[in-house]
Enzyme design. Structure first.
Site, mmCIF file in Angstrom:
data_model
loop_
_atom_site.group_PDB
_atom_site.id
_atom_site.type_symbol
_atom_site.label_atom_id
_atom_site.label_comp_id
_atom_site.label_asym_id
_atom_site.label_seq_id
_atom_site.Cartn_x
_atom_site.Cartn_y
_atom_site.Cartn_z
ATOM 1 N N ASP A 261 0.863 -1.172 0.000
ATOM 2 C CA ASP A 261 0.000 0.000 0.000
ATOM 3 C C ASP A 261 0.909 1.235 0.000
ATOM 4 O O ASP A 261 2.132 1.126 0.083
ATOM 5 C CB ASP A 261 -0.962 -0.056 1.210
HETATM 6 C C1 GLC Z 1 -4.451 4.088 -0.292
HETATM 7 C C2 GLC Z 1 -5.330 2.926 0.124
HETATM 8 C C3 GLC Z 1 -5.406 1.831 -0.890
HETATM 9 C C4 GLC Z 1 -5.292 2.417 -2.282
HETATM 10 C C5 GLC Z 1 -3.889 2.981 -2.421
HETATM 11 C C6 GLC Z 1 -3.672 3.629 -3.791
HETATM 12 O O1 GLC Z 1 -3.705 4.530 0.793
HETATM 13 O O2 GLC Z 1 -5.070 2.328 1.394
HETATM 14 O O3 GLC Z 1 -6.656 1.140 -0.691
HETATM 15 O O4 GLC Z 1 -5.517 1.410 -3.245
HETATM 16 O O5 GLC Z 1 -3.583 3.916 -1.404
HETATM 17 O O6 GLC Z 1 -4.482 4.751 -3.930
#
Ligand code: GLC
Length: 714
Positions: A261
């Protein structure tokens, strides 16, 4: 494309760059990593950004074609970029947030919606979506409830498989995109419902409740898995070898891409399990994390780790090969633009077919909690008031990708579209502020009350604004605000023909209005066609069929879930039992609950036998009758309880459901097959098996059913 040959030609730096994901604005900075600016913050230069493997968050055919060209001009091996984004409940045409879609209990609908989103995303140049998000959740305070399909592992698993199929199809056909199941694992079990907080779970609970929906996605062929921010039993998922390498890769056989993430590698430092970015890189790679999202530990320290013998080039090669294989599978080496097309965007985005599907999804997701004769409203109503902070704009929901409020249909407009001859009036009454006091908006409430008194019917639109749920939007208190409750009370005091529509991305505590509002609907954040769907429902053109995918608790009860353990002192056994001194024990509304414009009678269940052998099966029969005077669809739910086992078992576990469409007076026999698989659980010693003994069987249209029949596994 000979991928092995390509891999053999890549330098270590090129491999590490291929394993890195950044946002577009970082790679288009032609500077050499200027003194300030995004590249500088990451401590990288164009040497890295010109060889990057994937971009996060870019959308639109024109922009992504430009970025692909920009990149391909510079990439020494002409390896196309992989474009990924959060397409959570639609790309441009938005359907309800996933918690709403879960309420439909309609996996075919979920698959159709994801397929529609994939088509729109392909035209917009995207290759991968960071969905489905299948984190089981039991705590309504967690802002990301809106992205899940709720508290039940069976429903979550059904929805997870359907969404992966919808996005990916059989084999990433040209109108499909790769899916990325997230957030692995158990992100929804964060302490206190606080987003990003720690997760402590025994292995049995982890495997029994939280893992099934990820596993189903892997079995369905999901191309990517995103690891979660949280620690699981002390180790952040990006570095959690047990979770990612032992379970995901070795036990489940997943050989797709594991992506972190946002900045999660770097966050190992604040988690306190890495002293610096070099250690982050080492831990992440040892946990077989292939792509680093929005941090640069790999590109900065991977080579040094290799030279110091801390990692092997094979680890890098395995990761890069998985990335190259996905690019190959998507056909990017032959056509780096894939389906990006401005013309297709114009033809597909928000087209009638897609809007119709979004509207049907919103209709099927709505849950009718209460109706004291107010609904359906009369289309020939003369004067109708639409009141509340959610009345006049499209409540599209968070994670809206390329969707916009401007393109969405509000409750006000939807009602005007149906009640064409009515005098439709608007008032606000209160705001969305959860802390708003009635005295702060006394004038507006008085104005709304006056208007309500002059009208034949009132539609109250309250609840949460779209940005009150979603990532990092935890709420300690989930009640309707005092001001909104006062608005409901004042309006209902002068007009009994009032329905309260609650927009929300999570269960809200409804006790302040539950006995006051004569009709109440949970409408989630319904997406682009919400207003038209709402009008069709309220005027009876369409019947309600949604069921709650999460318990709606009283304030203070969270986390609350129907499939809890019985404990030694179950509620109701006098003073010394499971209870609160100041709040009822049962929730305001239970999992699986939802009304219709008609009524249904579900007979007591009967069993094909009262004994089952391990290689046998039992069939459960119920008769379902439409005892009302309009057509309706009932969701008949099957629950079991393992009465006595080597570990304490949940009071109920949903093991099946069937949606049954019945005309007035029509009845059907519904049958559920129970096999050994439905009775298995994770024993204390780590086996997954069923144990002989008594089982209770419940069949109902809600989870708090009391009546059961029994059989024995012999
Ligand atoms: C965010 C979220 C995740 C998302 C990623 C990209 O922090 O936790 O669900 O897909 O970043 O945007």
């Amino acid at each position: 494309m000979d991928l092995q040959k390509l891999l053999n030609e890549m330098t270590v730096d090129e491999k590490l760059a291929q394993m890195t994901q950044l946002v577009p604005q970082i790679i288009t900075d032609k500077g050499e990593g200027a003194v300030t600016g995004p590249m500088r913050n990451f401590g990288i230069t164009r040497k890295v950004t010109s060889k990057i493997g994937t971009l996060l968050g870019g959308t639109g055919a024109e922009q992504l074609k430009f970025l692909q060209d920009f990149h391909m001009d510079e990439d020494p091996h002409k390896i196309p970029l992989l474009f990924m984004a959060d397409i959570i409940h639609g790309y441009r045409t938005l359907y309800p947030v996933p918690l709403g879609l879960g309420a439909s209990f309609d996996t075919e609908l979920a698959e159709q919606c994801c397929a529609m989103a994939a088509k729109e995303a392909v035209a917009g140049g995207l290759h991968v979506t960071f969905a489905p998000m299948v984190d089981l959740v039991r705590d309504a305070r967690w802002g990301r409830c809106m992205e899940t399909t709720g508290e039940d592992p069976y429903l979550n698993s059904k929805m997870s498989a359907a969404m992966v199929r919808g996005f990916q199809g059989e084999n990433l056909e040209k109108d499909k995109i790769a899916a990325c199941v997230k957030h692995f694992a158990a992100y929804g079990a964060c302490d206190g419902g606080r987003d990003y907080d720690a997760v402590e779970l025994g292995d049995r609970t982890l495997r029994e409740f939280y893992m099934p929906a990820y596993k189903v996605a892997v079995d369905e062929g999901v191309e990517l898995v995103m690891t979660s921010f949280n620690t699981l039993n002390g180790v952040p998922s990006s570095a959690n070898k047990y979770l990612v390498d032992d379970i995901l890769r070795k036990e489940w056989g997943f050989d797709g891409i594991v992506i972190s993430d946002f900045n999660a590698f770097y966050e190992m430092i604040s988690h306190g399990i890495a002293a610096n970015e070099k250690e982050c890189a080492k831990k992440a790679l040892d946990a077989t994390s292939d792509i680093e999202m929005m941090s640069t530990c790999y590109v900065k320290f991977g080579k040094q780790l290799l030279e110091e013998g801390e990692i092997t080039e094979k680890q890098l090669d395995d990761a890069v090969m998985r990335i190259l294989k996905l690019k190959e599978k998507l056909g990017l080496f032959d056509d780096p633009y894939r389906g990006a097309s401005v013309e297709e965007e114009k033809r597909l985005h928000l087209c009638k077919e897609h809007r119709d599907l979004a509207r049907v999804a919103a209709e099927k997701s709505a849950v009718l909690l209460k109706n004291d004769g107010v609904l359906p409203l009369d289309e020939n109503v003369k004067k109708i008031a639409v009141i509340g902070p959610a009345a006049d704009h499209g409540m599209i929901g968070g994670w809206f990708c390329c969707g916009t409020v401007a393109e969405a249909v509000s409750a006000l407009d939807g009602i005007k579209n149906v009640a064409k001859n009515a005098d439709v009036k608007l008032a606000f009454g209160s705001t969305f502020d959860p802390n708003e006091k009635p005295e702060a908006v006394a004038d507006r409430i008085a104005e709304a009350k006056k208007l309500a008194a002059e009208c034949d019917a009132v539609v109250l639109c309250i609840g949460e604004e779209m940005d009150m749920s979603g990532e990092s939007h935890t709420r300690a208190r989930i009640s309707i605000s005092d001001a909104q409750a006062e608005l409901v009370k004042e309006v209902c005091s002068v007009n009994k023909n009032t329905v309260t529509v609650i927009y929300c991305g999570r269960p809200l505590a409804l006790e302040k209005i539950n006995d006051i509002s004569p009709a109440t609907v949970i409408f989630w954040h319904p997406g682009t066609e919400g207003g038209n769907a709402l009008a069709n429902l309220l005027f009876g053109r369409v019947n309600f069929q949604g069921k709650l995918p999460m318990t709606f608790p009283y304030e203070g009860q969270s986390p609350y879930f129907y499939n809890h353990l019985p404990t030694g002192r179950p509620n109701g056994n006098g003073g010394y039992c499971l209870r609160y001194l100041d709040t009822p024990y049962e929730p305001v509304y239970p999992f699986g609950y939802g009304m219709s414009y008609t009524t249904f009678e579900i007979s007591s269940p009967t069993l094909s036998s009262n004994e089952m052998t391990e290689d046998g099966e039992i069939t459960v029969f119920v008769n379902v009758k439409n005892t009302g005077n309009v057509h309706g669809i009932e969701t008949v739910q099957l629950y079991i309880n393992d009465v006595t086992a080597s570990v304490s078992r949940p009071v109920k576990e949903m093991k099946g459901y069937q949606k049954v469409a019945l005309a007035p007076g029509e009845e059907k026999t519904v049958a559920f097959k129970i096999t050994l698989d439905a009775l298995k659980f994770h024993t204390f010693s780590g086996e997954y098996k069923a144990e002989k003994g008594k089982f209770k069987v419940f069949v109902s249209n809600r989870s708090d059913v009391k009546e059961f029949v029994e059989f024995k596994l012999v």
